[in-house]
Design an enzyme around this catalytic site. Structure first.
Site, PDB file in Angstrom:
ATOM      1  N   ARG A 244      -2.663   3.924  -3.064  1.00 41.97           N
ATOM      2  CA  ARG A 244      -3.319   2.811  -2.389  1.00 41.97           C
ATOM      3  C   ARG A 244      -4.377   2.238  -3.313  1.00 41.97           C
ATOM      4  NH1 ARG A 244      -0.279   1.549   1.184  1.00 41.97           N
ATOM      5  NH2 ARG A 244      -0.476   1.880   3.412  1.00 41.97           N
ATOM      6  N   GLU A 273      -5.733  -6.283  -3.905  1.00 41.82           N
ATOM      7  CA  GLU A 273      -4.401  -6.765  -3.558  1.00 41.82           C
ATOM      8  C   GLU A 273      -4.505  -7.780  -2.421  1.00 41.82           C
ATOM      9  OE1 GLU A 273      -1.949  -3.089  -3.779  1.00 41.82           O
ATOM     10  OE2 GLU A 273      -0.582  -4.263  -2.538  1.00 41.82           O
ATOM     11  N   HIS A 291       3.266  -3.495  -6.366  1.00 41.35           N
ATOM     12  CA  HIS A 291       3.436  -2.715  -5.113  1.00 41.35           C
ATOM     13  C   HIS A 291       4.906  -2.647  -4.675  1.00 41.35           C
ATOM     14  CE1 HIS A 291       1.036  -1.254  -1.392  1.00 41.35           C
ATOM     15  NE2 HIS A 291       2.150  -0.543  -1.555  1.00 41.35           N
TER      16      HIS A 291
HETATM   17  N1  LIG Z   1       3.446   2.306  -3.808  1.00 44.32           N
HETATM   18  C1  LIG Z   1       4.094   2.181  -2.666  1.00 44.32           C
HETATM   19  O1  LIG Z   1       4.847   1.245  -2.458  1.00 44.32           O
HETATM   20  C2  LIG Z   1       3.935   3.235  -1.598  1.00 44.32           C
HETATM   21  C3  LIG Z   1       5.002   3.500  -0.723  1.00 44.32           C
HETATM   22  C4  LIG Z   1       4.847   4.486   0.243  1.00 44.32           C
HETATM   23  C5  LIG Z   1       3.622   5.164   0.346  1.00 44.32           C
HETATM   24  N2  LIG Z   1       2.591   4.885  -0.495  1.00 44.32           N
HETATM   25  C6  LIG Z   1       1.307   5.593  -0.414  1.00 44.32           C
HETATM   26  O2  LIG Z   1       1.461   6.887  -0.966  1.00 44.32           O
HETATM   27  C7  LIG Z   1       0.440   7.731  -0.442  1.00 44.32           C
HETATM   28  C8  LIG Z   1       0.989   9.109  -0.101  1.00 44.32           C
HETATM   29  O3  LIG Z   1       2.021   9.011   0.869  1.00 44.32           O
HETATM   30  P1  LIG Z   1       2.739  10.331   1.436  1.00 44.32           P
HETATM   31  O4  LIG Z   1       3.894   9.873   2.254  1.00 44.32           O
HETATM   32  O5  LIG Z   1       2.959  11.314   0.343  1.00 44.32           O
HETATM   33  O6  LIG Z   1       1.582  10.883   2.402  1.00 44.32           O
HETATM   34  P2  LIG Z   1       1.411  12.375   2.944  1.00 44.32           P
HETATM   35  O7  LIG Z   1       0.563  12.258   4.161  1.00 44.32           O
HETATM   36  O8  LIG Z   1       2.730  13.059   3.052  1.00 44.32           O
HETATM   37  O9  LIG Z   1       0.580  13.101   1.783  1.00 44.32           O
HETATM   38  C9  LIG Z   1      -0.751  12.797   1.467  1.00 44.32           C
HETATM   39  C10 LIG Z   1      -1.419  14.087   0.990  1.00 44.32           C
HETATM   40  O10 LIG Z   1      -2.699  13.782   0.461  1.00 44.32           O
HETATM   41  C11 LIG Z   1      -3.581  14.842   0.823  1.00 44.32           C
HETATM   42  N3  LIG Z   1      -4.955  14.357   0.702  1.00 44.32           N
HETATM   43  C12 LIG Z   1      -5.674  13.644   1.604  1.00 44.32           C
HETATM   44  N4  LIG Z   1      -6.903  13.349   1.073  1.00 44.32           N
HETATM   45  C13 LIG Z   1      -6.921  13.915  -0.169  1.00 44.32           C
HETATM   46  C14 LIG Z   1      -7.900  13.951  -1.207  1.00 44.32           C
HETATM   47  N5  LIG Z   1      -9.074  13.352  -1.084  1.00 44.32           N
HETATM   48  N6  LIG Z   1      -7.598  14.605  -2.345  1.00 44.32           N
HETATM   49  C15 LIG Z   1      -6.395  15.205  -2.514  1.00 44.32           C
HETATM   50  N7  LIG Z   1      -5.437  15.212  -1.564  1.00 44.32           N
HETATM   51  C16 LIG Z   1      -5.702  14.559  -0.407  1.00 44.32           C
HETATM   52  C17 LIG Z   1      -3.148  15.226   2.224  1.00 44.32           C
HETATM   53  O11 LIG Z   1      -3.548  16.539   2.545  1.00 44.32           O
HETATM   54  C18 LIG Z   1      -1.627  15.117   2.111  1.00 44.32           C
HETATM   55  O12 LIG Z   1      -1.022  16.350   1.752  1.00 44.32           O
HETATM   56  C19 LIG Z   1      -0.155   6.957   0.746  1.00 44.32           C
HETATM   57  O13 LIG Z   1      -1.372   6.374   0.326  1.00 44.32           O
HETATM   58  C20 LIG Z   1       0.835   5.864   0.997  1.00 44.32           C
HETATM   59  O14 LIG Z   1       0.221   4.729   1.545  1.00 44.32           O
HETATM   60  C21 LIG Z   1       2.734   3.937  -1.480  1.00 44.32           C
END
Ligand SMILES: NC(=O)c1ccc[n+]([C@@H]2O[C@H](COP(=O)([O-])OP(=O)(O)OC[C@H]3O[C@@H](n4cnc5c(N)ncnc54)[C@H](O)[C@@H]3O)[C@@H](O)[C@H]2O)c1
Length: 316
Positions: A244, A273, A291
């Site tokens: 993000r 963004e 993105h």
């Molecule tokens: N680039 C893109 O197009 C795209 C697409 C999908 C998702 N995303 C983003 O990817 C990210 C992760 O998605 P996901 O499905 O793996 O989520 P998820 O909830 O499965 O995993 C996120 C992990 O981050 C951990 N976490 C929370 N705060 C933290 C911190 N300060 N330090 C370290 N770890 C921490 C949580 O415990 C969790 O295990 C999200 O921000 C989502 O919005 C981006």
């Protein structure tokens, strides 16, 4: 029963819902006409991505609605709690795009270690007249194999990224304050599997030992990586953010790149963004994508199929 997929949906998803007897409308209705359209057509399920907003007023004005579905992860554009209080189903497809994002991270990493982001900018300009100079400029590449990938946030996408890294022959370390240990099963095309076990380490420890850092945390109030974090990273390390905007301090990132503390960065998401800062866009050591982490045909098919399955279970 009618389903409106207002921000588009894959043909696989449309087919799956039609096979279950739903009528699927894929017209993109403007936000201000949405209430009327839903009421006139007695829409039961409204499917959105990130563009359409589903706020309290829409929920209150559309009594036919029984379900709101988000193709993808974040549901910031939907008043989820309110909709659920009103008895609506609210669903999303959190796992469908993990592998797509993981592969994009590696697109940035593979491109980064061979300067492809810069070669692709300069070859069209000077490729015919300064070929030898460009060849020299990009001659000091390196390999990912044998290097250490530090994954910050070890959820769905963090683990999918770790799987690619293991396949490439990298060492994987992770930091996740909410997950002390994790095990990953690597599956191969012929049915063989290998299990790996990991333990979370502190963020500082990770930053000190990783050659490459990749971020996979949810949106945060504070930077996960700012000036102090860049300072403790290895000199010549690189970082990728496909999580993000706002997770990395972009001013500190530019500074770290200008001081050659970092070799390169890969960004798919941006603090400002959809108008990323010019200093980010023009920096010669940043590999850029707009993105598109989840934007593969395969992920969109999985999203469509997953939505169709959930809708069939909940509404039939
Ligand atoms: N680039 C893109 O197009 C795209 C697409 C999908 C998702 N995303 C983003 O990817 C990210 C992760 O998605 P996901 O499905 O793996 O989520 P998820 O909830 O499965 O995993 C996120 C992990 O981050 C951990 N976490 C929370 N705060 C933290 C911190 N300060 N330090 C370290 N770890 C921490 C949580 O415990 C969790 O295990 C999200 O921000 C989502 O919005 C981006």
């Amino acid at each position: 029963m009618k389903i409106l997929a207002n921000d588009g949906i894959s043909q696989t998803g449309v087919d799956a819902m039609q096979n279950e007897g739903f009528e699927v409308l894929t017209t993109n209705v403007a936000q201000e006409q949405l209430v009327n359209f839903i009421n006139e057509n007695e829409i039961v399920g409204l499917l959105v991505r990130s563009a359409t907003k589903v706020r309290k007023d829409l929920i209150d004005s559309c009594p036919s609605l029984k379900l709101i579905g988000r193709g993808g992860v974040g549901m910031d554009n939907i008043d989820v709690d309110y909709a659920r209080e009103k008895g609506l189903h609210v669903i999303n497809t959190p796992a469908a795009s993990s592998e797509s994002v993981a592969e994009l991270v590696f697109a940035h990493l593979f491109g980064g270690v061979r300067f492809l982001y810069d070669a692709n900018r300069n070859m069209p300009l000077d490729g015919d007249s300064k070929f030898k100079q460009l060849k020299k400029n990009y001659a000091k590449g390196s390999e990912l194999r044998g290097k250490t990938l530090g994954v910050i946030g070890f959820g769905r996408i963090g683990q999918a990224t770790a799987k690619v890294a293991l396949g490439v022959g990298m060492k994987v370390i992770y930091h996740d304050p909410f997950m002390d240990d994790a095990s990953i099963s690597l599956s191969f095309y012929d049915g063989q599997t290998i299990d790996f076990k990991f333990k979370s380490i502190s963020k500082d420890e990770l930053l000190k030992s990783a050659d490459f850092v990749t971020l996979h945390v949810p949106a945060q109030k504070e930077y996960v990586i700012g000036k102090p974090e860049f300072e403790i990273m290895k000199s010549g390390a690189a970082i990728v953010n496909a999580a993000r905007g706002g997770v990395i301090d972009e001013v500190a990132l530019i500074d770290a790149l200008e001081k050659n503390k970092l070799a390169f960065a890969g960004l798919d998401v941006y603090e400002s963004e959809p108008s990323p800062e010019i200093k980010i866009l023009m920096n010669p050591n940043i590999s850029l994508s707009p993105h598109i982490g989840a934007a593969t045909g395969e992920a969109q098919d999985r999203i469509g199929t997953e939505l169709a399955n959930q809708i069939t279970t909940l509404l039939k």
